[in-house]
Structures are given as C-alpha cells and as structure tokens.
Write a protein that holds these residues in place. Structure first.
Motif, PDB file in Angstrom:
ATOM      1  N   VAL A 101       0.837  -1.205   0.000  1.00 48.78           N
ATOM      2  CA  VAL A 101       0.000   0.000   0.000  1.00 48.78           C
ATOM      3  C   VAL A 101       0.869   1.251   0.000  1.00 48.78           C
ATOM      4  CG1 VAL A 101      -1.669   1.364   1.322  1.00 48.78           C
ATOM      5  CG2 VAL A 101      -1.975  -1.109   1.117  1.00 48.78           C
ATOM      6  N   LEU A 102       1.894   1.250   0.845  1.00 50.11           N
ATOM      7  CA  LEU A 102       2.780   2.417   0.916  1.00 50.11           C
ATOM      8  C   LEU A 102       3.440   2.688  -0.429  1.00 50.11           C
ATOM      9  CD1 LEU A 102       4.510   1.890   4.390  1.00 50.11           C
ATOM     10  CD2 LEU A 102       2.704   3.515   3.816  1.00 50.11           C
ATOM     11  N   ARG A 103       3.846   1.630  -1.117  1.00 44.91           N
ATOM     12  CA  ARG A 103       4.465   1.828  -2.426  1.00 44.91           C
ATOM     13  C   ARG A 103       3.442   2.349  -3.432  1.00 44.91           C
ATOM     14  NH1 ARG A 103       9.143   0.594  -4.101  1.00 44.91           N
ATOM     15  NH2 ARG A 103       9.554  -0.880  -2.397  1.00 44.91           N
ATOM     16  N   ALA A 104       2.223   1.844  -3.367  1.00 44.56           N
ATOM     17  CA  ALA A 104       1.197   2.253  -4.325  1.00 44.56           C
ATOM     18  C   ALA A 104       0.820   3.727  -4.174  1.00 44.56           C
ATOM     19  CB  ALA A 104      -0.041   1.370  -4.165  1.00 44.56           C
ATOM     20  N   ILE A 105       0.857   4.246  -2.942  1.00 47.20           N
ATOM     21  CA  ILE A 105       0.419   5.632  -2.718  1.00 47.20           C
ATOM     22  C   ILE A 105       1.582   6.623  -2.709  1.00 47.20           C
ATOM     23  CG2 ILE A 105      -1.591   4.844  -1.419  1.00 47.20           C
ATOM     24  CD1 ILE A 105      -0.139   5.794   1.156  1.00 47.20           C
ATOM     25  N   ALA A 106       2.800   6.135  -2.927  1.00 50.21           N
ATOM     26  CA  ALA A 106       3.964   7.032  -2.895  1.00 50.21           C
ATOM     27  C   ALA A 106       3.808   8.233  -3.816  1.00 50.21           C
ATOM     28  CB  ALA A 106       5.235   6.256  -3.231  1.00 50.21           C
ATOM     29  N   HIS A 130      14.686  -2.644  -0.641  1.00 50.44           N
ATOM     30  CA  HIS A 130      13.382  -2.284  -1.205  1.00 50.44           C
ATOM     31  C   HIS A 130      12.658  -1.229  -0.371  1.00 50.44           C
ATOM     32  CE1 HIS A 130      13.814  -5.620  -3.959  1.00 50.44           C
ATOM     33  NE2 HIS A 130      13.921  -6.487  -2.962  1.00 50.44           N
ATOM     34  N   TYR A 131      13.206  -0.851   0.773  1.00 53.15           N
ATOM     35  CA  TYR A 131      12.477   0.012   1.704  1.00 53.15           C
ATOM     36  C   TYR A 131      12.605   1.513   1.435  1.00 53.15           C
ATOM     37  CZ  TYR A 131      12.004  -4.233   4.542  1.00 53.15           C
ATOM     38  OH  TYR A 131      11.708  -5.495   4.994  1.00 53.15           O
ATOM     39  N   PRO A 132      13.733   2.026   0.929  1.00 49.08           N
ATOM     40  CA  PRO A 132      13.821   3.484   0.732  1.00 49.08           C
ATOM     41  C   PRO A 132      12.649   4.016  -0.093  1.00 49.08           C
ATOM     42  CG  PRO A 132      15.980   2.501   0.459  1.00 49.08           C
ATOM     43  CD  PRO A 132      15.007   1.354   0.565  1.00 49.08           C
TER      44      PRO A 132
END
Length: 380
Positions: A101-106, A130-132
């Motif tokens: 979700v966090l990646r999708a809304i970046a 993969h976290y940055p």
C-alpha cells in the motif's frame, strides 16, 4: 480537522492501532480517522473500509488462493486514500499488505508512517534495499532496531513495545481460581501453542506428551490453554486426549487472569513471551516447524535466539527448545525444574524484568510516543 488514515491487517495490529488512535485523539481532539481495522479500532471511531479478516491470512497455502482478492483489496485501499487525501497514512505491521500500500500511494505525496519495523535484522537482510521511499517515519518496537536501519540509511524511531500496555501483568489470580474451581495447592501451567493452524497441529501432540511426563513427576497440575479464534476448534480436538483436561480460554482478560495464577508456562516464540514475562510467569519456549522450513531458516536467519527476551539479553535467560530439541522429554525436564525449583523460577523472573525495562520509550507510554511521532508528520 486532520484525517489520519490507519491500516491494520490482523488482531495484534488492531490493538496497536486502537491505542494509537486513543493517544492521538488525546493530543488532537479535532483529528478524524479512516482506514482498515478491527473491533478495537472501531471502538475508537474507525469505520473500516472492509473487514480486517480479509487480510488476516497466515502462510503461503492460505495466501495463494486469495491472491486475486488481496490484490483487489490493495487497489481498493489505495483508491480510497487517493480519494480522501488524508493528512497522514499510518500502516501497522502486516508488511505483506501494508508495504505494498505504501508503495502504491507514494506518488500522492502524502506523509507515511509504518508502525512495527519489518524484522529484516532477523532474516533476509537484503530486503532493506526495497524500503527506501516507502515511508517518512518508521516506528520501531525494539531498542536495537533504529541502529540497524540507520546502517542502511533508513531513519527510524524507537517508540517502545505495545506489550507494556497490554494489561498482561494485571490479572486476578484469585478470581481465576475461584471461577474454575482450582484448589490453592494446584499448580496452574499455561500452555500456548500459537494462533496458526499449521503450528497448532504440529505442536499439540508434543505438548500433550510433555504434559503427561510433567504430571507423572509433579502432582497437582492444571493446564490452561489460551486459544485464538482461528484455531479454536483445532485446539479443542487436539487437547481432547490429553492426560488432564485443560481449561480452554478465549478472552484476553481471562488469559491475563490465567497468567496471574500460573506457576509456569510453555509457549511458542513471539509476543506471548513478553506477555508472560510482564506477568512474572517463568517460561519455556518450545517450537518446531516442518523440516523444509527449518532447512531454509538455518540459511537465512541471522539471530541466535527465537525469544525476544533472549535477543534483548544476548543470552538464553528463557530456555529454548527448538526443532530437534523440541521433544516431550526435553520440554518436560525444563518445566519440572521451573515448577519445583523456586530459585530457578525467580532467577528467570528477575532477568526478564531487566529486559522488559529496555522496551520502554524515553518518555510516557509506547502509544503516546508513537502518537507524537505521527503528529510530527503533520507539522512538516
């Protein structure tokens, strides 16, 4: 009126989220909430976008048949965030869903916080690459985690462990004994086989055989088994043939009362070890996985101990009997000592008290420290 969007994917995250909401509301009474959560978060005013049970899946075999559904829930969550444009998004644990979700809304540019750091320090450290860019603030439960993430240029904040607010150390031993007709000289033994079907089915026969050996050496034992809803029927079936019928409990408050009445405990690894330590219950950690999983773990796990208490101490203050060592004879030998040797039991309690202090944030309660960290994002 800042809108704070929270996402929890299982019962433990729901409890953490509810305490966080309460702490935020105390600081910002004008704050409103939306997102995904369970009953605890609903009691604090969150109307969940969909039932939390849709995300509470454990294990590869459970997840694969639901992949299409999970992808739909991911898209639904991202679309809801885009439509609502909250002031901040807080994802809580459940990294398989929440980090996606966090990646999708970046691209939306909304401040993001992730609560409960992924345990890359324990296994598969390469995941950190993969976290940055996934979050603006990482809220850690364990005191050594910020230094680990700092080595990978990922700022993180230690906010303390939510178990300190769980109430695990506030149980009523007398009330528990009275309700269940347990005599004062009977020793209560808490047995915690886990909350996943695979671990319960694998551990219950071992635990039953262990109980048989313990009761042969130590008379006057009453086993108590706290059970999670997803495995309730499996636990009932798996304990039906035990040499002594255990008391099966499902309510959190009743579990804490059982802790208060317990002379010792046999538990899987995980947060349950911290709960038992908070209640002052001497314990043994026993765990076994299938051979293939164990083979993979030996090549990917980077830590020496399974118990968080031992990881904090850097020594085995809580006995661990894992995999081949998780046998009825070896488990029983340790439990018999904890039940019959007051010095051994007290030495473990004292060592655990020292480690529990390390889980406290610098100021206030863990939920308050987490709320302060989240609200700081509103002012940036």
């Amino acid at each position: 009126m800042p809108l704070i969007y929270l996402i929890a994917g299982e019962a433990s995250g729901d409890a953490i989220g509810a305490r966080l909401m309460r702490a935020i509301a105390a600081r910002r009474p004008d704050a409103t909430f939306a997102g995904v959560g369970g009953e605890a978060m609903a009691a604090q005013g969150l109307a969940s976008l969909f039932p939390i049970r849709d995300l509470a899946l454990m294990g590869l075999l459970e997840v694969i048949p639901r992949l299409r559904h999970l992808k739909a829930r991911l898209a639904q969550t991202a679309a809801d965030i885009a439509a609502r444009r909250p002031a901040v998004v807080v994802t809580i644990d459940s990294p398989g869903f929440t980090l996606r979700v966090l990646r999708a809304i970046a691209p939306l540019g909304i401040p993001r916080a992730h609560y409960v750091a992924p345990q890359a320090w324990a296994w598969r450290e390469g995941r950190v690459r993969h976290y940055p860019g996934l979050w603006d603030r990482l809220l850690c439960l364990l005191p050594f985690e910020p230094a680990f993430f700092a080595r990978h240029n990922l700022p993180a904040t230690f906010v303390g462990h939510p178990v300190l607010e769980s109430g695990a150390g506030t149980g009523d031993a007398t009330g528990f004994r009275e309700r269940h007709g347990i005599a004062p000289d009977t020793r209560v033994l808490t047995i915690m086989p886990g909350s996943r079907r695979t671990e319960v089915s694998r551990l219950l026969p071992i635990l039953g055989a262990t109980l048989q050996r313990v009761t042969a050496s130590v008379p006057g034992i009453q086993p108590v088994v706290p059970i999670a809803a997803p495995v309730a029927e499996a636990v009932r079936r798996g304990t039906a043939a035990w040499p002594i019928r255990p008391i099966l409990i499902t309510e959190t408050a009743e579990k804490h009362d059982a802790f208060a009445a317990s002379a010792a405990a046999l538990t899987k690894s995980g947060t349950s070890t911290l709960e038992l330590a908070l209640a002052g219950v001497p314990m043994l950690v026993g765990y076994r996985v299938n051979p293939l999983t164990a083979f993979i773990a030996r090549r990917t796990v980077r830590v020496r101990y399974a118990s968080l208490l031992n990881l904090l101490a850097g020594a085995e203050i809580v006995p661990e009997r894992i995999q081949q060592a998780c046998t009825p004879d070896r488990l029983a030998a340790v439990l018999i000592r904890l039940l019959t040797d007051p010095d051994a039991a007290e030495a473990q309690r004292a060592a655990c008290r020292v480690e529990l202090e390390k889980l406290r944030p610098p100021h206030g309660l863990p939920s308050e420290a987490a709320a302060d960290a989240v609200l700081e994002l509103l002012d940036q």
